[in-house]
Design an enzyme around this catalytic site. Structure first.
Site, PDB file in Angstrom:
ATOM      1  N   SER A 248       1.099  -0.701  -0.378  1.00  0.00           N
ATOM      2  CA  SER A 248       0.100  -0.137  -0.091  1.00  0.00           C
ATOM      3  C   SER A 248       0.955   1.029   0.237  1.00  0.00           C
ATOM      4  O   SER A 248       1.238   1.661   1.138  1.00  0.00           O
ATOM      5  CB  SER A 248      -0.897   0.135   1.440  1.00  0.00           C
TER       6      SER A 248
ATOM      7  N   HIS B 236      -1.026  -0.941  -3.915  1.00  0.00           N
ATOM      8  CA  HIS B 236      -2.694  -0.612  -4.127  1.00  0.00           C
ATOM      9  C   HIS B 236      -2.561   0.990  -2.566  1.00  0.00           C
ATOM     10  O   HIS B 236      -1.126   1.314  -2.560  1.00  0.00           O
ATOM     11  CB  HIS B 236      -3.308  -1.520  -2.284  1.00  0.00           C
TER      12      HIS B 236
ATOM     13  N   ASP C 129      -4.853   4.097  -1.666  1.00  0.00           N
ATOM     14  CA  ASP C 129      -6.098   4.002  -0.558  1.00  0.00           C
ATOM     15  C   ASP C 129      -6.203   6.521  -0.287  1.00  0.00           C
ATOM     16  O   ASP C 129      -5.017   6.753  -0.167  1.00  0.00           O
ATOM     17  CB  ASP C 129      -5.832   4.317   0.973  1.00  0.00           C
TER      18      ASP C 129
ATOM     19  N   MET D  99      -8.142   8.824   0.645  1.00  0.00           N
ATOM     20  CA  MET D  99      -9.584   8.881   1.001  1.00  0.00           C
ATOM     21  C   MET D  99      -9.443  10.428   1.220  1.00  0.00           C
ATOM     22  O   MET D  99      -8.924  11.387   0.597  1.00  0.00           O
ATOM     23  CB  MET D  99      -8.414   9.018   2.445  1.00  0.00           C
TER      24      MET D  99
ATOM     25  N   HIS E 197      -8.608   1.949  -4.014  1.00  0.00           N
ATOM     26  CA  HIS E 197      -9.513   2.384  -2.811  1.00  0.00           C
ATOM     27  C   HIS E 197      -9.997   3.667  -2.017  1.00  0.00           C
ATOM     28  O   HIS E 197      -9.135   4.156  -1.770  1.00  0.00           O
ATOM     29  CB  HIS E 197      -8.573   1.716  -1.736  1.00  0.00           C
TER      30      HIS E 197
ATOM     31  N   MET F 223     -11.874   5.420   0.178  1.00  0.00           N
ATOM     32  CA  MET F 223     -12.243   5.580   1.087  1.00  0.00           C
ATOM     33  C   MET F 223     -12.961   7.655   1.266  1.00  0.00           C
ATOM     34  O   MET F 223     -12.654   7.077   2.119  1.00  0.00           O
ATOM     35  CB  MET F 223     -11.522   5.177   2.164  1.00  0.00           C
TER      36      MET F 223
ATOM     37  N   MET G 144     -11.517  -5.300   5.600  1.00  0.00           N
ATOM     38  CA  MET G 144     -11.462  -4.222   6.279  1.00  0.00           C
ATOM     39  C   MET G 144     -10.418  -4.761   8.293  1.00  0.00           C
ATOM     40  O   MET G 144     -11.662  -5.477   8.567  1.00  0.00           O
ATOM     41  CB  MET G 144     -11.495  -2.997   6.878  1.00  0.00           C
TER      42      MET G 144
ATOM     43  N   GLY H  96      -8.944   4.177   7.821  1.00  0.00           N
ATOM     44  CA  GLY H  96      -8.322   6.333   7.719  1.00  0.00           C
ATOM     45  C   GLY H  96      -6.775   6.474   8.100  1.00  0.00           C
ATOM     46  O   GLY H  96      -6.281   7.066   7.867  1.00  0.00           O
TER      47      GLY H  96
ATOM     48  N   GLY I 173      -0.651   2.037  10.058  1.00  0.00           N
ATOM     49  CA  GLY I 173       0.577   1.330  10.806  1.00  0.00           C
ATOM     50  C   GLY I 173      -0.556   0.891  12.254  1.00  0.00           C
ATOM     51  O   GLY I 173      -0.314   0.977  13.188  1.00  0.00           O
TER      52      GLY I 173
ATOM     53  N   ASP J  66      -7.265  -6.234   4.206  1.00  0.00           N
ATOM     54  CA  ASP J  66      -6.003  -4.970   4.464  1.00  0.00           C
ATOM     55  C   ASP J  66      -6.300  -4.314   5.766  1.00  0.00           C
ATOM     56  O   ASP J  66      -7.281  -3.770   6.250  1.00  0.00           O
ATOM     57  CB  ASP J  66      -7.154  -3.676   2.939  1.00  0.00           C
TER      58      ASP J  66
ATOM     59  N   GLY K 255      -3.132  -3.756   9.158  1.00  0.00           N
ATOM     60  CA  GLY K 255      -2.180  -4.387  10.172  1.00  0.00           C
ATOM     61  C   GLY K 255      -1.755  -5.660   9.493  1.00  0.00           C
ATOM     62  O   GLY K 255      -1.471  -6.099  10.624  1.00  0.00           O
TER      63      GLY K 255
ATOM     64  N   GLY L 113       1.027  -2.213   4.091  1.00  0.00           N
ATOM     65  CA  GLY L 113       1.948  -0.868   3.942  1.00  0.00           C
ATOM     66  C   GLY L 113       3.033  -0.650   4.975  1.00  0.00           C
ATOM     67  O   GLY L 113       3.449  -0.663   4.501  1.00  0.00           O
ATOM     68  N   SER L 114       2.366  -0.259   6.117  1.00  0.00           N
ATOM     69  CA  SER L 114       3.562  -0.049   7.588  1.00  0.00           C
ATOM     70  C   SER L 114       4.651  -0.978   7.017  1.00  0.00           C
ATOM     71  O   SER L 114       5.846  -0.529   7.398  1.00  0.00           O
ATOM     72  CB  SER L 114       3.041   0.224   8.620  1.00  0.00           C
TER      73      SER L 114
END
Length: 223
Positions: free
Chosen positions: A8, A33, A35, A37, A66, A68, A137, A142, A145, A175, A177, A197-198
């Protein structure tokens, strides 16, 4: 079914976006990916189709958008024009979900729907025949991490079972964690795409993190 790895870009160093995207591809990622927002549907404001276009120029991998956002209709066409091969919208954001999904398909992208942690899987029943992916999810959308919500992960198997009961073979995306520890649980329950992502871009060694997830998703696939 091969489990795909989707880094991500929300967690990228945006001053080195092209470089980090290229590193993820070289490490064996399957898609990117993005995101998007709006600061309304979710608390944060991230980026828009211009960044999708920048990623598209930096990689030969598919780019998944994606959304959001509260009004996904306003961004779908722009995202597809920017190079998104798939567009996922939130069930919770769409009053006329079928129309939105069919518009994504008509524009030439693969349509997907996402569920927030508190949304029951049963709400997918009417839209399942029309989508190519469902995103579960495992954090409240939002922020990057966040800690993995194990209770939400229980939906992965439910989505897989619902799709199978209807004769559908869809991608089940997880998606939120995703780490070396949580990925194995998601794969066991039937996830086919892991969005991270993180865990990937928060590391100085992008290659080792992608390969760590690959080893979990497909033990023995690495040389």
């Amino acid at each position: 079914m091969k489990v795909k790895i989707a880094p991500s870009i929300l967690s990228c160093d945006f001053s080195r976006l092209g470089e980090e995207v290229a590193a993820a591809q070289a490490a064996g990622a399957d898609l990117l990916h993005a995101d998007i927002m709006d600061g309304v549907f979710v608390p944060s404001l991230s980026f828009g189709p211009l960044i999708v276009a920048a990623v598209r120029r930096s990689t030969s991998l598919p780019v998944a958008a994606h959304l959001m956002v509260r009004e996904p209709d306003l961004l779908i066409e722009e995202c597809v024009k920017a190079g998104a091969s798939s567009v996922t919208v939130h069930l919770e954001a769409c009053l006329h979900l079928h129309r939105v999904v069919e518009r994504i398909r008509a524009l030439g992208a693969s349509p997907g729907v996402a569920l927030n942690p508190a949304t029951p899987v049963g709400m997918l029943e009417s839209i399942m025949p029309f989508v190519e992916s469902v995103t579960v999810m495992t954090v409240n959308p939002g922020y990057a991490g966040q800690e993995f919500i194990r209770e939400a992960a229980g939906k992965i198997g439910q989505v897989r079972s619902m799709a199978a009961a209807g004769g559908r073979c869809i991608e089940v995306v997880v998606d939120g964690g995703i780490t070396g520890k949580t990925a194995s649980e998601c794969v066991r329950q039937g996830a086919s795409i892991l969005v991270a992502g993180s865990f990937i871009f928060g590391s100085r060694d992008i290659e080792s993190r992608v390969k760590a997830l690959r080893n979990i998703a497909c033990p023995g696939c690495l040389p």
